[in-house]
Design a protein around this motif. Structure first.
Motif, PDB file in Angstrom:
ATOM      1  N   SER A   1       0.864  -1.175   0.000  1.00  0.00           N
ATOM      2  CA  SER A   1       0.000   0.000   0.000  1.00  0.00           C
ATOM      3  C   SER A   1       0.901   1.225   0.000  1.00  0.00           C
ATOM      4  N   CYS A   2       0.609   2.155  -0.916  1.00  0.00           N
ATOM      5  CA  CYS A   2       1.405   3.394  -0.933  1.00  0.00           C
ATOM      6  C   CYS A   2       0.562   4.592  -0.512  1.00  0.00           C
ATOM      7  N   SER A   3      -0.618   4.329   0.117  1.00  0.00           N
ATOM      8  CA  SER A   3      -1.458   5.447   0.577  1.00  0.00           C
ATOM      9  C   SER A   3      -0.904   5.991   1.879  1.00  0.00           C
ATOM     10  N   GLN A   4      -0.616   7.272   1.885  1.00  0.00           N
ATOM     11  CA  GLN A   4      -0.132   7.891   3.117  1.00  0.00           C
ATOM     12  C   GLN A   4      -1.215   7.900   4.193  1.00  0.00           C
ATOM     13  N   ALA A   5      -2.487   7.972   3.744  1.00  0.00           N
ATOM     14  CA  ALA A   5      -3.591   8.053   4.700  1.00  0.00           C
ATOM     15  C   ALA A   5      -3.882   6.717   5.402  1.00  0.00           C
ATOM     16  N   VAL A   6      -3.297   5.638   4.880  1.00  0.00           N
ATOM     17  CA  VAL A   6      -3.501   4.318   5.491  1.00  0.00           C
ATOM     18  C   VAL A   6      -2.238   3.959   6.261  1.00  0.00           C
ATOM     19  N   ASN A   7      -2.357   3.730   7.565  1.00  0.00           N
ATOM     20  CA  ASN A   7      -1.132   3.425   8.304  1.00  0.00           C
ATOM     21  C   ASN A   7      -0.847   1.925   8.291  1.00  0.00           C
ATOM     22  N   LYS A   8       0.314   1.582   8.838  1.00  0.00           N
ATOM     23  CA  LYS A   8       0.811   0.211   8.794  1.00  0.00           C
ATOM     24  C   LYS A   8      -0.195  -0.775   9.402  1.00  0.00           C
ATOM     25  N   ASP A   9      -0.770  -0.381  10.556  1.00  0.00           N
ATOM     26  CA  ASP A   9      -1.698  -1.288  11.242  1.00  0.00           C
ATOM     27  C   ASP A   9      -2.994  -1.463  10.458  1.00  0.00           C
ATOM     28  N   GLN A  10      -3.475  -0.367   9.882  1.00  0.00           N
ATOM     29  CA  GLN A  10      -4.722  -0.461   9.099  1.00  0.00           C
ATOM     30  C   GLN A  10      -4.523  -1.350   7.876  1.00  0.00           C
ATOM     31  N   PHE A  11      -3.384  -1.187   7.238  1.00  0.00           N
ATOM     32  CA  PHE A  11      -3.100  -2.015   6.060  1.00  0.00           C
ATOM     33  C   PHE A  11      -3.028  -3.487   6.466  1.00  0.00           C
ATOM     34  N   ARG A  12      -2.317  -3.716   7.579  1.00  0.00           N
ATOM     35  CA  ARG A  12      -2.158  -5.093   8.029  1.00  0.00           C
ATOM     36  C   ARG A  12      -3.504  -5.711   8.397  1.00  0.00           C
ATOM     37  N   THR A  13      -4.372  -4.900   8.996  1.00  0.00           N
ATOM     38  CA  THR A  13      -5.701  -5.400   9.355  1.00  0.00           C
ATOM     39  C   THR A  13      -6.492  -5.777   8.092  1.00  0.00           C
ATOM     40  N   SER A  14      -6.387  -4.968   7.045  1.00  0.00           N
ATOM     41  CA  SER A  14      -7.096  -5.299   5.798  1.00  0.00           C
ATOM     42  C   SER A  14      -6.605  -6.619   5.232  1.00  0.00           C
ATOM     43  N   VAL A  15      -5.300  -6.812   5.246  1.00  0.00           N
ATOM     44  CA  VAL A  15      -4.728  -8.043   4.689  1.00  0.00           C
ATOM     45  C   VAL A  15      -5.108  -9.227   5.589  1.00  0.00           C
ATOM     46  N   PHE A  16      -5.076  -8.994   6.890  1.00  0.00           N
ATOM     47  CA  PHE A  16      -5.471 -10.019   7.857  1.00  0.00           C
ATOM     48  C   PHE A  16      -6.928 -10.456   7.618  1.00  0.00           C
ATOM     49  N   THR A  17      -7.807  -9.478   7.423  1.00  0.00           N
ATOM     50  CA  THR A  17      -9.229  -9.779   7.203  1.00  0.00           C
ATOM     51  C   THR A  17      -9.405 -10.616   5.936  1.00  0.00           C
ATOM     52  N   ALA A  18      -8.645 -10.235   4.898  1.00  0.00           N
ATOM     53  CA  ALA A  18      -8.716 -10.982   3.635  1.00  0.00           C
ATOM     54  C   ALA A  18      -8.206 -12.406   3.829  1.00  0.00           C
ATOM     55  N   ALA A  19      -7.123 -12.564   4.570  1.00  0.00           N
ATOM     56  CA  ALA A  19      -6.551 -13.889   4.808  1.00  0.00           C
ATOM     57  C   ALA A  19      -7.542 -14.754   5.579  1.00  0.00           C
ATOM     58  N   ALA A  20      -8.142 -14.158   6.615  1.00  0.00           N
ATOM     59  CA  ALA A  20      -9.082 -14.901   7.464  1.00  0.00           C
ATOM     60  C   ALA A  20     -10.262 -15.400   6.635  1.00  0.00           C
ATOM     61  N   ALA A  21     -10.744 -14.565   5.716  1.00  0.00           N
ATOM     62  CA  ALA A  21     -11.886 -14.951   4.889  1.00  0.00           C
ATOM     63  C   ALA A  21     -11.539 -16.151   4.009  1.00  0.00           C
ATOM     64  N   SER A  22     -10.273 -16.257   3.630  1.00  0.00           N
ATOM     65  CA  SER A  22      -9.880 -17.377   2.763  1.00  0.00           C
ATOM     66  C   SER A  22      -9.691 -18.663   3.567  1.00  0.00           C
ATOM     67  N   GLY A  23      -9.511 -18.496   4.878  1.00  0.00           N
ATOM     68  CA  GLY A  23      -9.348 -19.661   5.752  1.00  0.00           C
ATOM     69  C   GLY A  23      -7.984 -20.325   5.621  1.00  0.00           C
ATOM     70  N   ARG A  24      -7.068 -19.709   4.883  1.00  0.00           N
ATOM     71  CA  ARG A  24      -5.770 -20.347   4.664  1.00  0.00           C
ATOM     72  C   ARG A  24      -4.769 -19.950   5.747  1.00  0.00           C
ATOM     73  N   LYS A  25      -3.756 -20.831   5.927  1.00  0.00           N
ATOM     74  CA  LYS A  25      -2.701 -20.491   6.893  1.00  0.00           C
ATOM     75  C   LYS A  25      -1.747 -19.522   6.211  1.00  0.00           C
ATOM     76  N   VAL A  26      -1.488 -18.395   6.879  1.00  0.00           N
ATOM     77  CA  VAL A  26      -0.658 -17.356   6.264  1.00  0.00           C
ATOM     78  C   VAL A  26       0.380 -16.880   7.271  1.00  0.00           C
ATOM     79  N   SER A  27       1.642 -16.811   6.855  1.00  0.00           N
ATOM     80  CA  SER A  27       2.632 -16.229   7.760  1.00  0.00           C
ATOM     81  C   SER A  27       3.375 -15.079   7.099  1.00  0.00           C
ATOM     82  N   ILE A  28       3.808 -14.146   7.947  1.00  0.00           N
ATOM     83  CA  ILE A  28       4.521 -12.955   7.451  1.00  0.00           C
ATOM     84  C   ILE A  28       6.007 -13.270   7.379  1.00  0.00           C
ATOM     85  N   LEU A  29       6.577 -13.158   6.175  1.00  0.00           N
ATOM     86  CA  LEU A  29       8.009 -13.419   5.990  1.00  0.00           C
ATOM     87  C   LEU A  29       8.833 -12.142   6.095  1.00  0.00           C
ATOM     88  N   HIS A  30       8.305 -11.060   5.512  1.00  0.00           N
ATOM     89  CA  HIS A  30       9.024  -9.780   5.532  1.00  0.00           C
ATOM     90  C   HIS A  30       8.014  -8.662   5.719  1.00  0.00           C
TER      91      HIS A  30
END
Ligand code: SAH
Length: 394
Positions: free
Chosen positions: A337-366
Protein backbone atom coordinates in the motif's frame (compact mmCIF):
# COMPACT_ATOMS: atom_id res chain seq x y z
CA UNK A 1 7.87 39.53 5.20
CA UNK A 2 4.58 38.52 6.82
CA UNK A 3 4.32 37.20 10.36
CA UNK A 4 2.11 34.33 11.44
CA UNK A 5 1.05 34.23 15.11
CA UNK A 6 -0.03 30.99 16.73
CA UNK A 7 -2.85 30.51 19.19
CA UNK A 8 -1.72 29.93 22.73
CA UNK A 9 -0.50 26.35 23.28
CA UNK A 10 -0.31 25.61 19.55
CA UNK A 11 3.49 25.79 19.44
CA UNK A 12 3.98 22.36 21.07
CA UNK A 13 4.35 20.33 17.85
CA UNK A 14 6.73 22.92 16.38
CA UNK A 15 8.86 22.74 19.53
CA UNK A 16 9.20 19.05 18.65
CA UNK A 17 10.23 20.04 15.10
CA UNK A 18 7.09 18.86 13.36
CA UNK A 19 7.33 20.78 10.04
CA UNK A 20 3.67 21.73 9.47
CA UNK A 21 1.50 24.54 10.83
CA UNK A 22 -2.19 23.74 10.46
CA UNK A 23 -4.72 26.50 9.78
CA UNK A 24 -6.46 25.82 13.10
CA UNK A 25 -3.29 26.68 15.02
CA UNK A 26 -3.07 30.22 13.64
CA UNK A 27 -4.55 33.19 15.51
CA UNK A 28 -3.62 35.97 13.07
CA UNK A 29 -1.39 36.94 10.18
CA UNK A 30 0.33 40.33 10.01
CA UNK A 31 1.20 41.74 6.59
CA UNK A 32 0.03 41.16 3.06
CA UNK A 33 0.70 37.47 2.65
CA UNK A 34 0.53 35.72 -0.73
CA UNK A 35 0.63 32.01 -1.45
CA UNK A 36 4.18 30.79 -1.74
CA UNK A 37 5.70 33.57 0.39
CA UNK A 38 8.25 32.82 3.05
CA UNK A 39 6.70 33.76 6.41
CA UNK A 40 7.94 33.93 9.99
CA UNK A 41 6.03 31.97 12.62
CA UNK A 42 5.75 33.28 16.21
CA UNK A 43 4.26 31.81 19.35
CA UNK A 44 1.40 33.60 21.12
CA UNK A 45 4.19 35.03 23.32
CA UNK A 46 5.74 36.59 20.20
CA UNK A 47 8.86 34.40 20.17
CA UNK A 48 10.21 33.23 16.83
CA UNK A 49 9.65 29.51 16.31
CA UNK A 50 9.94 28.78 12.56
CA UNK A 51 10.21 30.12 9.03
CA UNK A 52 8.51 28.48 6.08
CA UNK A 53 6.38 28.60 2.94
CA UNK A 54 2.84 29.89 3.30
CA UNK A 55 -0.04 28.26 1.45
CA UNK A 56 -3.82 28.38 1.64
CA UNK A 57 -5.19 25.04 2.86
CA UNK A 58 -5.23 22.92 5.95
CA UNK A 59 -1.41 22.94 6.13
CA UNK A 60 -0.76 26.67 6.07
CA UNK A 61 2.99 26.77 6.68
CA UNK A 62 5.57 24.18 5.62
CA UNK A 63 8.62 24.80 7.77
CA UNK A 64 11.97 25.32 6.07
CA UNK A 65 13.94 26.16 9.20
CA UNK A 66 13.58 26.38 12.97
CA UNK A 67 16.75 28.46 13.21
CA UNK A 68 16.12 32.20 13.38
CA UNK A 69 19.58 32.92 11.95
CA UNK A 70 18.99 30.80 8.83
CA UNK A 71 17.50 32.91 6.02
CA UNK A 72 16.06 31.43 2.85
CA UNK A 73 18.57 32.42 0.19
CA UNK A 74 20.79 30.75 -2.41
CA UNK A 75 23.12 29.53 0.30
CA UNK A 76 20.19 27.91 2.13
CA UNK A 77 19.14 25.86 -0.94
CA UNK A 78 22.69 24.82 -1.63
CA UNK A 79 23.25 23.79 1.96
CA UNK A 80 20.06 21.72 2.18
CA UNK A 81 20.72 20.01 -1.15
CA UNK A 82 24.29 19.26 -0.12
CA UNK A 83 22.98 17.64 3.09
CA UNK A 84 20.61 15.53 0.99
CA UNK A 85 23.46 14.48 -1.30
CA UNK A 86 25.71 13.53 1.62
CA UNK A 87 22.87 11.37 2.98
CA UNK A 88 22.68 9.48 -0.37
CA UNK A 89 26.44 8.98 -0.27
CA UNK A 90 26.20 7.69 3.31
CA UNK A 91 23.46 5.26 2.21
CA UNK A 92 25.71 4.08 -0.62
CA UNK A 93 23.18 4.72 -3.38
CA UNK A 94 24.70 7.80 -5.07
CA UNK A 95 27.94 6.34 -6.35
CA UNK A 96 27.32 2.79 -7.54
CA UNK A 97 28.51 1.69 -10.97
CA UNK A 98 25.38 -0.41 -11.55
CA UNK A 99 22.83 2.21 -10.48
CA UNK A 100 22.15 5.81 -11.52
CA UNK A 101 18.52 6.06 -10.37
CA UNK A 102 17.71 7.34 -6.90
CA UNK A 103 15.78 9.94 -4.96
CA UNK A 104 17.95 12.88 -3.96
CA UNK A 105 15.30 14.91 -2.11
CA UNK A 106 12.31 13.43 -0.33
CA UNK A 107 10.34 16.40 1.04
CA UNK A 108 10.08 16.48 4.82
CA UNK A 109 12.52 13.55 5.05
CA UNK A 110 15.20 15.95 3.80
CA UNK A 111 13.89 19.03 5.61
CA UNK A 112 12.55 20.42 2.34
CA UNK A 113 8.76 20.03 2.60
CA UNK A 114 7.07 20.31 -0.79
CA UNK A 115 10.11 19.33 -2.86
CA UNK A 116 10.97 16.03 -4.57
CA UNK A 117 14.03 15.45 -6.76
CA UNK A 118 14.81 12.14 -8.47
CA UNK A 119 18.05 11.49 -10.31
CA UNK A 120 17.99 9.47 -13.54
CA UNK A 121 21.50 9.31 -14.93
CA UNK A 122 22.49 12.80 -16.00
CA UNK A 123 19.00 14.25 -15.56
CA UNK A 124 17.33 15.40 -12.35
CA UNK A 125 13.53 15.44 -12.30
CA UNK A 126 12.22 18.03 -9.87
CA UNK A 127 8.67 18.17 -8.56
CA UNK A 128 7.08 20.93 -6.48
CA UNK A 129 4.20 20.04 -4.19
CA UNK A 130 3.82 23.55 -2.80
CA UNK A 131 3.47 27.05 -4.25
CA UNK A 132 6.60 28.15 -2.37
CA UNK A 133 8.80 25.51 -3.98
CA UNK A 134 7.22 26.31 -7.34
CA UNK A 135 8.11 30.02 -7.11
CA UNK A 136 11.67 29.22 -6.05
CA UNK A 137 12.25 26.54 -8.68
CA UNK A 138 14.96 28.50 -10.52
CA UNK A 139 16.98 29.23 -7.36
CA UNK A 140 16.66 25.56 -6.41
CA UNK A 141 17.71 24.44 -9.90
CA UNK A 142 20.82 26.67 -9.82
CA UNK A 143 21.75 25.37 -6.37
CA UNK A 144 21.23 21.80 -7.56
CA UNK A 145 23.62 22.29 -10.49
CA UNK A 146 26.29 23.54 -8.06
CA UNK A 147 25.78 20.70 -5.60
CA UNK A 148 25.72 17.95 -8.24
CA UNK A 149 28.72 19.55 -9.93
CA UNK A 150 29.62 17.52 -13.03
CA UNK A 151 27.19 14.68 -12.27
CA UNK A 152 24.10 16.08 -14.00
CA UNK A 153 23.52 18.20 -17.13
CA UNK A 154 19.74 18.54 -17.16
CA UNK A 155 16.94 19.49 -14.81
CA UNK A 156 13.42 18.63 -15.85
CA UNK A 157 10.60 20.28 -13.92
CA UNK A 158 7.38 18.33 -13.55
CA UNK A 159 4.73 19.97 -11.45
CA UNK A 160 1.63 19.75 -13.62
CA UNK A 161 -0.12 17.22 -11.42
CA UNK A 162 1.39 17.98 -8.02
CA UNK A 163 0.64 21.64 -7.44
CA UNK A 164 -2.56 22.77 -5.74
CA UNK A 165 -5.13 23.42 -8.47
CA UNK A 166 -6.73 26.52 -7.05
CA UNK A 167 -3.50 28.47 -6.83
CA UNK A 168 -3.46 28.90 -10.63
CA UNK A 169 0.28 28.95 -10.73
CA UNK A 170 0.62 28.19 -14.39
CA UNK A 171 1.74 24.63 -13.69
CA UNK A 172 4.26 23.52 -16.19
CA UNK A 173 6.43 20.67 -17.37
CA UNK A 174 9.71 21.24 -19.13
CA UNK A 175 13.46 21.54 -18.86
CA UNK A 176 14.69 24.31 -16.55
CA UNK A 177 18.28 23.53 -17.44
CA UNK A 178 19.72 21.59 -20.36
CA UNK A 179 17.54 19.27 -22.41
CA UNK A 180 18.13 15.66 -23.28
CA UNK A 181 16.49 12.90 -25.23
CA UNK A 182 18.42 10.27 -23.32
CA UNK A 183 15.83 8.69 -21.07
CA UNK A 184 17.17 5.30 -20.13
CA UNK A 185 18.11 4.90 -16.49
CA UNK A 186 19.86 2.02 -14.77
CA UNK A 187 18.64 0.47 -11.54
CA UNK A 188 20.80 -2.26 -10.03
CA UNK A 189 22.11 -3.19 -13.47
CA UNK A 190 18.69 -3.24 -15.17
CA UNK A 191 17.62 -0.68 -17.75
CA UNK A 192 14.38 1.28 -17.76
CA UNK A 193 12.87 3.81 -20.16
CA UNK A 194 11.81 6.74 -18.01
CA UNK A 195 8.90 8.73 -19.36
CA UNK A 196 9.27 11.87 -17.30
CA UNK A 197 7.19 13.77 -19.84
CA UNK A 198 4.00 11.80 -19.32
CA UNK A 199 4.73 9.18 -16.68
CA UNK A 200 3.28 9.06 -13.15
CA UNK A 201 5.29 10.60 -10.31
CA UNK A 202 8.68 11.58 -11.76
CA UNK A 203 8.32 8.85 -14.43
CA UNK A 204 9.22 5.79 -12.42
CA UNK A 205 8.51 4.31 -8.99
CA UNK A 206 11.99 4.69 -7.53
CA UNK A 207 10.60 3.76 -4.13
CA UNK A 208 10.16 0.05 -4.92
CA UNK A 209 13.85 -0.58 -5.73
CA UNK A 210 14.79 -2.59 -2.62
CA UNK A 211 11.50 -4.51 -2.72
CA UNK A 212 12.08 -5.42 -6.36
CA UNK A 213 15.56 -6.65 -5.41
CA UNK A 214 13.99 -8.85 -2.71
CA UNK A 215 11.43 -10.18 -5.21
CA UNK A 216 14.28 -11.18 -7.50
CA UNK A 217 15.59 -13.51 -4.80
CA UNK A 218 12.20 -15.28 -4.66
CA UNK A 219 11.74 -15.60 -8.42
CA UNK A 220 13.66 -18.70 -9.48
CA UNK A 221 11.44 -21.34 -11.02
CA UNK A 222 8.21 -19.59 -10.09
CA UNK A 223 5.13 -18.60 -12.12
CA UNK A 224 4.70 -14.95 -11.26
CA UNK A 225 1.84 -12.48 -11.60
CA UNK A 226 2.86 -8.82 -11.40
CA UNK A 227 -0.45 -7.06 -10.83
CA UNK A 228 -0.53 -3.23 -11.27
CA UNK A 229 2.78 -3.50 -13.13
CA UNK A 230 3.01 0.12 -14.46
CA UNK A 231 6.51 0.25 -16.03
CA UNK A 232 7.14 -3.42 -15.28
CA UNK A 233 9.78 -2.90 -12.60
CA UNK A 234 8.97 -6.07 -10.66
CA UNK A 235 8.64 -8.07 -13.90
CA UNK A 236 12.12 -7.23 -15.10
CA UNK A 237 13.66 -8.22 -11.75
CA UNK A 238 11.64 -11.44 -11.73
CA UNK A 239 12.92 -12.37 -15.18
CA UNK A 240 16.52 -11.76 -14.12
CA UNK A 241 15.86 -13.82 -11.00
CA UNK A 242 15.02 -16.85 -13.12
CA UNK A 243 11.21 -16.94 -13.04
CA UNK A 244 9.66 -19.64 -15.27
CA UNK A 245 6.93 -17.27 -16.40
CA UNK A 246 5.99 -13.66 -15.65
CA UNK A 247 2.55 -12.19 -16.42
CA UNK A 248 2.31 -8.41 -16.11
CA UNK A 249 -1.14 -6.83 -15.74
CA UNK A 250 -2.24 -3.19 -15.64
CA UNK A 251 -5.51 -1.53 -16.64
CA UNK A 252 -3.61 1.12 -18.61
CA UNK A 253 -2.63 0.18 -22.16
CA UNK A 254 0.17 2.74 -21.98
CA UNK A 255 1.59 0.99 -18.89
CA UNK A 256 1.53 -2.34 -20.75
CA UNK A 257 3.45 -0.72 -23.62
CA UNK A 258 6.05 0.61 -21.16
CA UNK A 259 6.36 -2.78 -19.51
CA UNK A 260 6.92 -4.52 -22.86
CA UNK A 261 9.54 -1.92 -23.79
CA UNK A 262 11.40 -2.37 -20.52
CA UNK A 263 11.37 -6.14 -20.76
CA UNK A 264 12.71 -5.91 -24.33
CA UNK A 265 15.39 -3.46 -23.25
CA UNK A 266 16.83 -6.04 -20.88
CA UNK A 267 15.86 -9.42 -22.35
CA UNK A 268 15.16 -9.27 -26.06
CA UNK A 269 12.44 -11.75 -27.13
CA UNK A 270 12.00 -13.36 -23.75
CA UNK A 271 9.22 -15.90 -24.23
CA UNK A 272 8.69 -16.15 -20.48
CA UNK A 273 7.00 -12.74 -20.35
CA UNK A 274 3.36 -11.91 -21.18
CA UNK A 275 1.55 -8.61 -20.61
CA UNK A 276 -2.17 -7.90 -20.45
CA UNK A 277 -4.15 -4.64 -20.28
CA UNK A 278 -6.93 -5.71 -17.90
CA UNK A 279 -8.70 -4.61 -14.76
CA UNK A 280 -7.11 -6.22 -11.71
CA UNK A 281 -10.34 -7.45 -10.14
CA UNK A 282 -11.62 -8.89 -13.40
CA UNK A 283 -8.31 -10.62 -14.15
CA UNK A 284 -8.10 -12.21 -10.72
CA UNK A 285 -11.72 -13.35 -10.98
CA UNK A 286 -11.14 -15.05 -14.30
CA UNK A 287 -7.92 -16.96 -13.68
CA UNK A 288 -7.79 -20.57 -12.53
CA UNK A 289 -6.79 -21.44 -8.99
CA UNK A 290 -3.15 -22.46 -8.53
CA UNK A 291 -1.99 -20.74 -11.72
CA UNK A 292 0.54 -18.59 -9.88
CA UNK A 293 2.94 -19.42 -7.09
CA UNK A 294 3.98 -15.83 -6.61
CA UNK A 295 1.71 -12.78 -6.85
CA UNK A 296 2.67 -9.11 -6.53
CA UNK A 297 -0.05 -6.59 -5.67
CA UNK A 298 1.13 -2.99 -5.86
CA UNK A 299 -2.07 -1.00 -6.38
CA UNK A 300 -2.30 2.80 -6.73
CA UNK A 301 -2.95 4.84 -3.57
CA UNK A 302 -6.55 3.78 -2.94
CA UNK A 303 -6.83 6.62 -0.40
CA UNK A 304 -5.39 9.97 -1.32
CA UNK A 305 -7.35 11.65 1.49
CA UNK A 306 -8.53 10.64 4.94
CA UNK A 307 -12.22 10.92 4.07
CA UNK A 308 -12.01 8.00 1.66
CA UNK A 309 -10.11 5.82 4.11
CA UNK A 310 -12.96 3.33 4.57
CA UNK A 311 -13.24 2.67 0.85
CA UNK A 312 -9.49 2.33 0.56
CA UNK A 313 -9.31 -0.27 3.32
CA UNK A 314 -12.11 -2.17 1.59
CA UNK A 315 -10.16 -1.98 -1.67
CA UNK A 316 -7.08 -3.52 -0.04
CA UNK A 317 -9.20 -6.21 1.59
CA UNK A 318 -10.96 -7.11 -1.68
CA UNK A 319 -7.89 -7.29 -3.86
CA UNK A 320 -5.92 -9.31 -1.30
CA UNK A 321 -8.87 -11.66 -0.77
CA UNK A 322 -8.79 -12.50 -4.47
CA UNK A 323 -5.07 -13.23 -4.32
CA UNK A 324 -5.51 -15.52 -1.28
CA UNK A 325 -8.31 -17.30 -3.11
CA UNK A 326 -6.23 -17.97 -6.22
CA UNK A 327 -2.60 -18.40 -5.15
CA UNK A 328 -1.08 -21.88 -5.16
CA UNK A 329 -0.37 -23.79 -1.94
CA UNK A 330 3.05 -22.78 -0.68
CA UNK A 331 2.73 -19.54 -2.66
CA UNK A 332 4.31 -16.20 -1.92
CA UNK A 333 2.37 -12.94 -1.91
CA UNK A 334 4.08 -9.54 -2.12
CA UNK A 335 1.39 -7.04 -1.16
CA UNK A 336 1.75 -3.24 -0.87
CA UNK A 337 0.00 0.00 0.00
CA UNK A 338 1.41 3.39 -0.93
CA UNK A 339 -1.46 5.45 0.58
CA UNK A 340 -0.13 7.89 3.12
CA UNK A 341 -3.59 8.05 4.70
CA UNK A 342 -3.50 4.32 5.49
CA UNK A 343 -1.13 3.43 8.30
CA UNK A 344 0.81 0.21 8.79
CA UNK A 345 -1.70 -1.29 11.24
CA UNK A 346 -4.72 -0.46 9.10
CA UNK A 347 -3.10 -2.02 6.06
CA UNK A 348 -2.16 -5.09 8.03
CA UNK A 349 -5.70 -5.40 9.36
CA UNK A 350 -7.10 -5.30 5.80
CA UNK A 351 -4.73 -8.04 4.69
CA UNK A 352 -5.47 -10.02 7.86
CA UNK A 353 -9.23 -9.78 7.20
CA UNK A 354 -8.72 -10.98 3.64
CA UNK A 355 -6.55 -13.89 4.81
CA UNK A 356 -9.08 -14.90 7.46
CA UNK A 357 -11.89 -14.95 4.89
CA UNK A 358 -9.88 -17.38 2.76
CA UNK A 359 -9.35 -19.66 5.75
CA UNK A 360 -5.77 -20.35 4.66
CA UNK A 361 -2.70 -20.49 6.89
CA UNK A 362 -0.66 -17.36 6.26
CA UNK A 363 2.63 -16.23 7.76
CA UNK A 364 4.52 -12.96 7.45
CA UNK A 365 8.01 -13.42 5.99
CA UNK A 366 9.02 -9.78 5.53
CA UNK A 367 7.65 -6.40 6.53
CA UNK A 368 8.63 -3.89 3.89
CA UNK A 369 8.76 -0.14 3.66
CA UNK A 370 10.27 2.62 1.53
CA UNK A 371 14.02 2.59 0.84
CA UNK A 372 16.66 4.69 2.59
CA UNK A 373 16.71 7.32 -0.17
CA UNK A 374 13.07 8.08 0.81
CA UNK A 375 13.93 8.83 4.44
CA UNK A 376 11.38 9.59 7.14
CA UNK A 377 11.97 12.66 9.28
CA UNK A 378 11.77 11.34 12.84
CA UNK A 379 9.67 14.37 13.83
CA UNK A 380 7.25 13.74 10.94
CA UNK A 381 6.09 10.13 11.16
CA UNK A 382 3.44 10.84 8.46
CA UNK A 383 6.33 10.61 6.00
CA UNK A 384 6.27 6.82 6.22
CA UNK A 385 3.91 5.98 3.38
CA UNK A 386 4.99 2.75 1.67
CA UNK A 387 4.02 -0.46 3.43
CA UNK A 388 4.46 -3.98 2.24
CA UNK A 389 4.13 -7.55 3.46
CA UNK A 390 5.63 -10.69 2.01
CA UNK A 391 3.43 -13.59 2.98
CA UNK A 392 3.73 -17.35 2.76
CA UNK A 393 0.37 -18.90 1.95
CA UNK A 394 0.04 -22.61 2.82
N1 SAH B 1 4.25 -1.67 -9.32
C1 SAH B 1 4.55 -0.48 -10.09
C2 SAH B 1 3.79 0.75 -9.64
C3 SAH B 1 2.28 0.59 -9.64
S1 SAH B 1 1.41 2.09 -9.82
C4 SAH B 1 6.06 -0.24 -10.10
O1 SAH B 1 6.81 -0.91 -9.38
O2 SAH B 1 6.50 0.65 -10.82
C5 SAH B 1 -0.24 1.57 -9.94
C6 SAH B 1 -0.66 1.06 -11.31
O3 SAH B 1 -1.96 0.49 -11.15
C7 SAH B 1 -0.80 2.10 -12.41
O4 SAH B 1 0.05 1.77 -13.48
C8 SAH B 1 -2.27 2.02 -12.84
O5 SAH B 1 -2.47 2.12 -14.25
C9 SAH B 1 -2.69 0.67 -12.35
N2 SAH B 1 -4.12 0.48 -12.05
C10 SAH B 1 -4.97 1.35 -11.45
N3 SAH B 1 -6.19 0.79 -11.28
C11 SAH B 1 -6.12 -0.47 -11.81
C12 SAH B 1 -7.05 -1.55 -11.92
N4 SAH B 1 -8.30 -1.46 -11.48
N5 SAH B 1 -6.62 -2.70 -12.50
C13 SAH B 1 -5.35 -2.81 -12.96
N6 SAH B 1 -4.44 -1.82 -12.87
C14 SAH B 1 -4.81 -0.66 -12.30
Amino acid sequence: MSNVYLKSGKEESLKRFHPWVFSGAISRIEGNVEEGDVVEVFTSQHTFIARGHYQVGSIMVRVLTFDEQETINDYFWQHRLEEARLKRIAIGIAQRADNNTYRLVHGEGDNLPGLVIDIYGRTAVMQAHSAGMHFQRMEIAQALMKVMDDKIDNIYYKSETTLPYKAELGQENGFLIGGSKENIATEYGLKFHIDWLRGQKTGFFVDQRENRALLERYSRGRNILNMFCYTGGFSVYALRGGASRVDSVDSSAKAIELTKQNVALNFADDGRHHAYAEDAFKYLDEIEKDQYDLIILDPPAFAKHRDVLRNALQGYRRINAKAFEKIKHGGILFTFSCSQAVNKDQFRTSVFTAAAASGRKVSILHQLTQPADHPVNIYHPEGEYLKGLVLYVE
